[in-house]
Design a protein around this motif. Structure first.
Motif, PDB file in Angstrom:
ATOM      1  N   THR A  64       0.837  -1.197   0.000  1.00 10.93           N
ATOM      2  CA  THR A  64       0.000   0.000   0.000  1.00 10.93           C
ATOM      3  C   THR A  64       0.871   1.246   0.000  1.00 10.93           C
ATOM      4  O   THR A  64       1.867   1.325   0.730  1.00 10.93           O
ATOM      5  CB  THR A  64      -0.915   0.045   1.243  1.00 10.93           C
ATOM      6  N   LEU A  65       0.470   2.209  -0.807  1.00 10.16           N
ATOM      7  CA  LEU A  65       1.152   3.499  -0.880  1.00 10.16           C
ATOM      8  C   LEU A  65       0.062   4.562  -0.934  1.00 10.16           C
ATOM      9  O   LEU A  65      -0.822   4.495  -1.802  1.00 10.16           O
ATOM     10  CB  LEU A  65       2.016   3.552  -2.141  1.00 10.16           C
ATOM     11  N   VAL A  66       0.084   5.502  -0.009  1.00  4.31           N
ATOM     12  CA  VAL A  66      -0.958   6.529   0.049  1.00  4.31           C
ATOM     13  C   VAL A  66      -0.302   7.895   0.220  1.00  4.31           C
ATOM     14  O   VAL A  66       0.614   8.065   1.033  1.00  4.31           O
ATOM     15  CB  VAL A  66      -1.938   6.288   1.227  1.00  4.31           C
ATOM     16  N   ALA A  67      -0.776   8.866  -0.549  1.00  2.00           N
ATOM     17  CA  ALA A  67      -0.356  10.256  -0.370  1.00  2.00           C
ATOM     18  C   ALA A  67      -1.563  11.132  -0.653  1.00  2.00           C
ATOM     19  O   ALA A  67      -2.317  10.858  -1.599  1.00  2.00           O
ATOM     20  CB  ALA A  67       0.800  10.613  -1.302  1.00  2.00           C
ATOM     21  N   ASP A  68      -1.772  12.152   0.154  1.00  2.00           N
ATOM     22  CA  ASP A  68      -2.871  13.062  -0.167  1.00  2.00           C
ATOM     23  C   ASP A  68      -2.498  14.512   0.089  1.00  2.00           C
ATOM     24  O   ASP A  68      -1.604  14.832   0.863  1.00  2.00           O
ATOM     25  CB  ASP A  68      -4.185  12.658   0.511  1.00  2.00           C
ATOM     26  N   TYR A  69      -3.210  15.347  -0.642  1.00  2.95           N
ATOM     27  CA  TYR A  69      -3.042  16.802  -0.623  1.00  2.95           C
ATOM     28  C   TYR A  69      -4.384  17.402  -0.225  1.00  2.95           C
ATOM     29  O   TYR A  69      -5.422  17.051  -0.778  1.00  2.95           O
ATOM     30  CB  TYR A  69      -2.643  17.279  -2.019  1.00  2.95           C
ATOM     31  N   ARG A  70      -4.352  18.295   0.747  1.00  2.00           N
ATOM     32  CA  ARG A  70      -5.553  18.990   1.172  1.00  2.00           C
ATOM     33  C   ARG A  70      -5.325  20.483   1.026  1.00  2.00           C
ATOM     34  O   ARG A  70      -4.300  21.005   1.479  1.00  2.00           O
ATOM     35  CB  ARG A  70      -5.897  18.644   2.639  1.00  2.00           C
ATOM     36  N   THR A  71      -6.268  21.163   0.395  1.00  2.00           N
ATOM     37  CA  THR A  71      -6.127  22.601   0.215  1.00  2.00           C
ATOM     38  C   THR A  71      -6.064  23.276   1.583  1.00  2.00           C
ATOM     39  O   THR A  71      -6.728  22.845   2.527  1.00  2.00           O
ATOM     40  CB  THR A  71      -7.320  23.170  -0.584  1.00  2.00           C
ATOM     41  N   PRO A  72      -5.168  24.294   1.701  1.00  2.00           N
ATOM     42  CA  PRO A  72      -4.463  24.997   0.635  1.00  2.00           C
ATOM     43  C   PRO A  72      -3.082  24.430   0.288  1.00  2.00           C
ATOM     44  O   PRO A  72      -2.378  25.022  -0.525  1.00  2.00           O
ATOM     45  CB  PRO A  72      -4.307  26.397   1.216  1.00  2.00           C
TER      46      PRO A  72
ATOM     47  N   HIS B  33      -1.669  21.151   2.312  1.00  2.00           N
ATOM     48  CA  HIS B  33      -1.260  20.240   3.379  1.00  2.00           C
ATOM     49  C   HIS B  33      -1.053  18.833   2.816  1.00  2.00           C
ATOM     50  O   HIS B  33      -1.912  18.320   2.088  1.00  2.00           O
ATOM     51  CB  HIS B  33      -2.304  20.213   4.492  1.00  2.00           C
ATOM     52  N   LEU B  34       0.063  18.223   3.177  1.00  2.00           N
ATOM     53  CA  LEU B  34       0.432  16.919   2.636  1.00  2.00           C
ATOM     54  C   LEU B  34       0.601  15.894   3.752  1.00  2.00           C
ATOM     55  O   LEU B  34       1.020  16.231   4.864  1.00  2.00           O
ATOM     56  CB  LEU B  34       1.755  17.018   1.869  1.00  2.00           C
ATOM     57  N   ARG B  35       0.302  14.645   3.437  1.00  2.00           N
ATOM     58  CA  ARG B  35       0.610  13.534   4.328  1.00  2.00           C
ATOM     59  C   ARG B  35       0.733  12.274   3.465  1.00  2.00           C
ATOM     60  O   ARG B  35       0.198  12.215   2.345  1.00  2.00           O
ATOM     61  CB  ARG B  35      -0.448  13.348   5.413  1.00  2.00           C
ATOM     62  N   ALA B  36       1.446  11.281   3.978  1.00  2.33           N
ATOM     63  CA  ALA B  36       1.682  10.067   3.192  1.00  2.33           C
ATOM     64  C   ALA B  36       2.141   8.935   4.100  1.00  2.33           C
ATOM     65  O   ALA B  36       2.695   9.175   5.177  1.00  2.33           O
ATOM     66  CB  ALA B  36       2.729  10.325   2.108  1.00  2.33           C
ATOM     67  N   TYR B  37       1.906   7.700   3.644  1.00  2.00           N
ATOM     68  CA  TYR B  37       2.451   6.545   4.364  1.00  2.00           C
ATOM     69  C   TYR B  37       2.531   5.363   3.404  1.00  2.00           C
ATOM     70  O   TYR B  37       1.908   5.345   2.324  1.00  2.00           O
ATOM     71  CB  TYR B  37       1.614   6.186   5.593  1.00  2.00           C
ATOM     72  N   ALA B  38       3.316   4.362   3.793  1.00  4.13           N
ATOM     73  CA  ALA B  38       3.453   3.128   3.007  1.00  4.13           C
ATOM     74  C   ALA B  38       3.378   1.939   3.952  1.00  4.13           C
ATOM     75  O   ALA B  38       3.796   2.020   5.116  1.00  4.13           O
ATOM     76  CB  ALA B  38       4.780   3.118   2.252  1.00  4.13           C
ATOM     77  N   ARG B  39       2.854   0.819   3.433  1.00  6.95           N
ATOM     78  CA  ARG B  39       2.851  -0.435   4.173  1.00  6.95           C
ATOM     79  C   ARG B  39       3.661  -1.445   3.368  1.00  6.95           C
ATOM     80  O   ARG B  39       3.442  -1.608   2.163  1.00  6.95           O
ATOM     81  CB  ARG B  39       1.417  -0.939   4.368  1.00  6.95           C
ATOM     82  N   TYR B  40       4.621  -2.104   4.034  1.00 10.48           N
ATOM     83  CA  TYR B  40       5.518  -2.989   3.295  1.00 10.48           C
ATOM     84  C   TYR B  40       5.872  -4.216   4.125  1.00 10.48           C
ATOM     85  O   TYR B  40       5.725  -4.231   5.354  1.00 10.48           O
ATOM     86  CB  TYR B  40       6.800  -2.245   2.895  1.00 10.48           C
TER      87      TYR B  40
END
Length: 307
Positions: free
Chosen positions: A81-89, A91-98
Motif C-alpha cells: 500500500t502506498l498513500v499520499a494526499d493533498y488537502r487545500t491549501p 497540506h500533505l501527508r503520506a504513508y506506506a505499508r511494506y
C-alpha cells in the motif's frame, strides 16, 4: 532565510504561452524529510513515497478546487500500500505499508530507483480520488492498472484514460547530504498540460509541434535537478523552456500536516461496542491508537471512549 529555503516546499504555476501550455513545478524539502523520518522506512520505500508525494502535490495544485486529492497504490509486491494526499491549501501527508522480509530479499542495487513500481509494488492498481468540499460537490475517482517502471509512467496511463487534454509529468527524489552533513530527503515534480484550443491561437498542426517540443524538453529534466536545493525553481524552468518564454505566477506553500487529533480518534473509538473496547484495552488499562500517517499516538482510558 537561506537561499536554499526559498526553493523548498512550494508549488509554482507557470505558462509557456508560445506553446499553448501551462504547468506546475513542485519542490519538497524539510516537510518531506520530516514526513519520512517519522517512519524510518527503508530507503527504496522512502524514495517511492517521496515521488508519490511529489506527484500528488503536482497534480492537485493544478486543480482548482477546495478539498482533498489523494493517490493510493495497491500492489502484490513487497510494498502492498502506498498513500499520499493533498488537502487545500497545501497540506500533505503520506504513508506506506511494506513487508520487510520480502523487501530484504530483493537486494536492490543503486540503479533500482528507475524501476521501483514493478520491483516494489508489482501488479495492482493506482487510484486518484478528488473529494471536493462544499454542497452538491461529487466525489470522483479514476483507477488504472499499475504499469510502466515509475509512478510517472503510471500517471501517464491515468492521463490517457481520464484527461481530455494532453498532460505529462516528471518526478525526482533523492536522499541528499545537506549543509549540516546529514542526508535529507528531497523531491520535485513538473507537470505540463496543453491548454484548450482557442480561437485565434495556434493551429492544430502548430499545437501538435509545440506539444511535442515542450514534452521533449521536459524529458531532459533530471532527478538531481528536481531535488537540488541550490537550483532555484525559476532557474530550472529557464533551463528547460527559455526558448519559448516562461511566465511564472505566485508560488503556493506546501507543508507536512496530518488531519488526526485527540477528538477525532476518540470519536472513532466511541463507535465500537463495549466488547470491542474491552478487547482493545491493554494491561496498563489504556486504549492506544497510532496514526498511520504521522505516527502520533493517542491513549485513552476505556471510560473516555464509550459511546
Amino acid at each position: 532565510m537561506s537561499s536554499a529555503a526559498l526553493h523548498d516546499d512550494l508549488s509554482l504555476p507557470f505558462q509557456i504561452e508560445q506553446c499553448d501550455t501551462r504547468g506546475r513545478l513542485v519542490r519538497l524539502g524539510p516537510s518531506l524529510d520530516r514526513m519520512l523520518a517519522r517512519h524510518d522506512y527503508p530507503e527504496p520505500v522512502s524514495h517511492l513515497l517521496a515521488e508519490a508525494t511529489a506527484l500528488v502535490a503536482t497534480m492537485a495544485a493544478a486543480l482548482k478546487f477546495d478539498g482533498i486529492f489523494s493517490l493510493q497504490a495497491k500492489g502484490d509486491g513487497p510494498v502492498s500500500t502506498l498513500v499520499a494526499d493533498y488537502r487545500t491549501p497545501g497540506h500533505l501527508r503520506a504513508y506506506a505499508r511494506y513487508d520487510a522480509e520480502r523487501l530484504d530479499a530483493l537486494a536492490l542495487g543503486p540503479g533500482a530507483t528507475a524501476t521501483l513500481v514493478p520491483l516494489l509494488l508489482g501488479g495492482g492498481y493506482l487510484a486518484f480520488t478528488i473529494d471536493p468540499q462544499g454542497p452538491d460537490m461529487e466525489r470522483y475517482q479514476g483507477i488504472v492498472d499499475l504499469s510502466g517502471a515509475t509512478l510517472a509512467d503510471a500517471a501517464h496511463a491515468y492521463f490517457a484514460q481520464s484527461e481530455q487534454l494532453n498532460a505529462r509529468v516528471v518526478l525526482g527524489a533523492a536522499h541528499r547530504k545537506g549543509v549540516d552533513g546529514r542526508k535529507h530527503w528531497r523531491a520535485g515534480g513538473i507537470l505540463l498540460q496543453q491548454l484548450p484550443l482557442q480561437a485565434g491561437g495556434l493551429s492544430t498542426e502548430d499545437r501538435t509541434f509545440a506539444w511535442e517540443k515542450v514534452t521533449a524538453l521536459l524529458g531532459t529534466a533530471k532527478a538531481d535537478e528536481l531535488s537540488d536545493p541550490a537550483l532555484g525553481h525559476n532557474e530550472l524552468l529557464f533551463r528547460l523552456f527559455h526558448e519559448d518564454g516562461v511566465r511564472v505566477f505566485e508560488t503556493g506553500a506546501l507543508t507536512d500536516r496530518c488531519t488526526c487529533s485527540q477528538d477525532k480518534v476518540r470519536g472513532i473509538l466511541s463507535t465500537f461496542s463495549p466488547e470491542e473496547i474491552t478487547e482493545m484495552t491493554t494491561p496498563d488499562g489504556l486504549i492506544s491508537v497510532t496514526c498511520q500517517f504521522c505516527s502520533d499516538t493517542y491513549s485513552f482510558p476505556p471510560d473516555a471512549v464509550k459511546g
